[in-house]
Enzyme design. Structure first.
Site, mmCIF file in Angstrom:
data_model
loop_
_atom_site.group_PDB
_atom_site.id
_atom_site.type_symbol
_atom_site.label_atom_id
_atom_site.label_comp_id
_atom_site.label_asym_id
_atom_site.label_seq_id
_atom_site.Cartn_x
_atom_site.Cartn_y
_atom_site.Cartn_z
ATOM 1 N N SER A 252 -3.515 9.001 -7.980
ATOM 2 C CA SER A 252 -4.123 8.741 -6.670
ATOM 3 C C SER A 252 -3.937 7.256 -6.375
ATOM 4 O O SER A 252 -3.457 6.501 -7.219
ATOM 5 C CB SER A 252 -5.613 9.069 -6.712
ATOM 6 O OG SER A 252 -6.265 8.102 -7.516
ATOM 7 N N LYS A 253 -4.358 6.859 -5.195
ATOM 8 C CA LYS A 253 -4.224 5.449 -4.791
ATOM 9 C C LYS A 253 -4.844 4.527 -5.848
ATOM 10 O O LYS A 253 -4.330 3.463 -6.139
ATOM 11 C CB LYS A 253 -4.940 5.228 -3.455
ATOM 12 C CG LYS A 253 -4.013 5.357 -2.265
ATOM 13 C CD LYS A 253 -3.445 3.990 -1.873
ATOM 14 C CE LYS A 253 -2.345 4.094 -0.851
ATOM 15 N NZ LYS A 253 -1.004 3.804 -1.324
ATOM 16 N N ARG A 254 -5.970 4.965 -6.404
ATOM 17 C CA ARG A 254 -6.704 4.100 -7.324
ATOM 18 C C ARG A 254 -5.977 3.841 -8.643
ATOM 19 O O ARG A 254 -6.114 2.789 -9.226
ATOM 20 C CB ARG A 254 -8.094 4.688 -7.608
ATOM 21 C CG ARG A 254 -9.185 4.015 -6.794
ATOM 22 C CD ARG A 254 -10.529 4.614 -7.085
ATOM 23 N NE ARG A 254 -10.541 6.042 -6.752
ATOM 24 C CZ ARG A 254 -10.776 7.006 -7.632
ATOM 25 N NH1 ARG A 254 -11.038 6.718 -8.881
ATOM 26 N NH2 ARG A 254 -10.775 8.265 -7.256
ATOM 27 N N ASN A 255 -5.233 4.827 -9.110
ATOM 28 C CA ASN A 255 -4.592 4.607 -10.420
ATOM 29 C C ASN A 255 -3.078 4.460 -10.313
ATOM 30 O O ASN A 255 -2.344 4.858 -11.195
ATOM 31 C CB ASN A 255 -5.003 5.701 -11.414
ATOM 32 C CG ASN A 255 -4.561 7.077 -10.944
ATOM 33 O OD1 ASN A 255 -3.898 7.193 -9.919
ATOM 34 N ND2 ASN A 255 -4.910 8.100 -11.686
ATOM 35 N N GLY A 256 -2.655 3.892 -9.210
ATOM 36 C CA GLY A 256 -1.262 3.447 -9.142
ATOM 37 C C GLY A 256 -0.312 4.311 -8.342
ATOM 38 O O GLY A 256 0.882 4.081 -8.358
#
Ligand code: GLU
Length: 479
Positions: A252-256
């Site tokens: 997801s956006k949060r983990n790259g």
């Protein structure tokens, strides 16, 4: 029969890594089998539709050298290729299914459904629509339709038995029918759900193999019941393993997670991105890792897709990208890096030959285009900032002596060509008995601020005599 494979993106934004990976696997499978690659735009989720997303999808496929055989841009005979233009088709098939008693009108309002959900919550059971509208009489249905009541059309699922199918990656998939809900096929706004549209379209478009993410692995059981209800032959299925971030969570956006365009704009080459993504959940029999698209098509074997989730690993992507960067011609290397340099530094008056040499100096270590900005900052900033390791090294008395010698030589040089620099270093070696690490390291560190940097003589040459002298002066003044 010729294979027909479709990539069916929803135009909801940028083309993300997971999506592109699906497209690539589908493409490789399709082209390995000499099939046709079809792009269908799944835009029935009106609220999530993003303008320009379709352009980005096609631009991405194009940049990744995936040739589309059929789409709304180059239609074959099974169009339209955009779902929002096929609403009449879905309606017709949904009504056919009602006539066969394999689907039914459901007039339950959102409030009624919420009540039913509430009741399930109170019983601590998972909500599954109880099918009450299936029991409505013909007269009541007619009357409510005539009255203009809002309705959806639901699939009628017989709750006994087990649905079984064979996935080419996951093997035999079995789902008990009693857990399958009478899912909505046609919404009250006249749009189909994905669950319905994918079946109708894949059948009418002659799709032989469905390649998609494994989030659909279980619901495919319901889709198969639809194929059976219509009497359509079922396609083959290839469900692809999830892509996880390095933290083990869904990407997801949060983990790259990145979109193709993010990577492309940072100076990742599309060949490298394709190559890397092809390795995300697939490997070749000989564990080779660098492939052109044609080679991938040649060796792609669906049996070698792993069931285990794949991890998106930026370091590996950089490793693959660096491999491709090493092979670039100077004009390609310039295309990859120059915009980043000109965004970061004023290069408007810089000699092109000098710039080419600078870019070339970093070719072997560059992992992506934009990295040139950081790597080459020592050429553009007035001063270098020495890190602790360099500072410690520069404090050495011996180093100071060597650098005074360098200063005296360089200050007298009338010509600062590669030959003269080489000669100067050699003279220092012979005349002053300085050798080994002491001959190269002090001047490297003082001029570049790096213990390990690009080739020394070329670095000094590109810095130019004035900058080298300035840095030597600054250093000698301070110690
Ligand atoms: N539109 C669906 C998605 O983007 C495609 C699923 C499929 O390929 O069937 O997830």
């Amino acid at each position: 029969m010729k294979e027909r494979m479709r990539f069916a993106p929803s135009p909801t934004g940028f083309m993300h890594i997971g999506n592109l990976r699906t497209a690539i696997f589908g493409y490789l499978y399709c082209k390995h089998n000499k099939g046709d690659f079809i792009v269908r735009i799944e835009d029935t989720d009106v609220a999530r539709k993003v303008e320009k997303a379709v352009d980005l999808i096609f631009k991405t496929l194009d940049l990744c050298s995936m040739t589309v055989d059929e789409s709304f841009k180059q239609p074959g005979v099974v169009g339209p290729y955009i779902q929002s233009e096929r609403l009449d088709i879905y309606r017709k098939y949904a009504i056919d299914l009602v006539a066969k008693k394999e689907a039914y009108y459901c007039f339950c309002s959102e409030a009624e459904l919420e009540e039913q959900r509430e009741a399930s919550r109170n019983n601590s059971s998972a909500f599954i629509y109880d099918g009450r509208c299936f029991k409505l009489s013909e007269e009541e249905i007619k009357m409510r339709l005539a009255r203009g009541d809002k309705y959806v059309i639901r699939q009628k699922i017989k709750k006994d038995g087990i649905s079984v199918y064979e996935d080419l990656v996951y093997g035999k998939i079995e789902v008990e029918n009693r857990v399958l809900e009478d899912q909505i096929l046609l919404k009250s706004d006249g749009y189909p759900t994905y669950n319905f549209a994918n079946v109708i379209d894949d059948h009418l478009m002659g799709i032989t193999t469905v390649v998609r993410g494994n989030e659909y692995l279980m619901s495919t059981a319901k889709y198969n019941l639809l194929y059976d209800a219509f009497g359509f032959p079922r396609p083959k299925y290839i469900h692809l393993p999830l892509v996880l971030g390095e933290d083990g969570q869904k990407l997801s956006k949060r983990n790259g997670d990145a979109s193709f365009m993010d990577l492309y704009n940072e100076g990742y080459l599309s060949e490298a991105i394709v190559n890397y993504l092809a390795l995300l959940g697939w490997s070749s029999a000989d564990n080779k890792e660098i492939f052109t698209m044609d080679e991938l098509i040649d060796v792609f074997d669906v049996k070698r897709i792993s069931k285990a989730p794949a991890t998106y690993d930026v370091k590996k992507l950089q490793w693959v990208n660096a491999h491709y960067i090493k092979k670039l011609q100077i004009n390609e290397l310039r295309d990859l890096t120059i915009k980043h340099l000109s965004n970061a530094y004023d290069i408007s008056n810089i000699d092109e030959i000098w710039l080419d040499r600078l870019i070339k100096l970093y070719q072997l270590e560059l992992k992506y285009g934009k990295e040139i900005v950081k790597l080459s900052s020592l050429f553009f900033e007035k001063n270098v900032v020495y890190n602790d390791e360099c500072l410690k090294f520069l404090q050495d008395n011996e180093v100071k002596k060597v650098l005074s010698v360098y200063y005296n030589y360089i200050i007298d040089m009338s010509d600062f060509s590669i030959e003269s620099i080489n000669k100067m270093i050699n003279d220092i070696k012979i005349n002053n008995g300085i050798k080994g690490k002491m001959l190269y390291m002090p001047i490297r560190v003082v001029a570049s601020g790096l213990m390990h940097g690009p080739e020394l003589v070329e670095t000094l040459y590109l810095l130019g005599k004035d900058k080298v002298i300035d840095r030597l002066k600054d250093y000698l003044k301070e110690v």
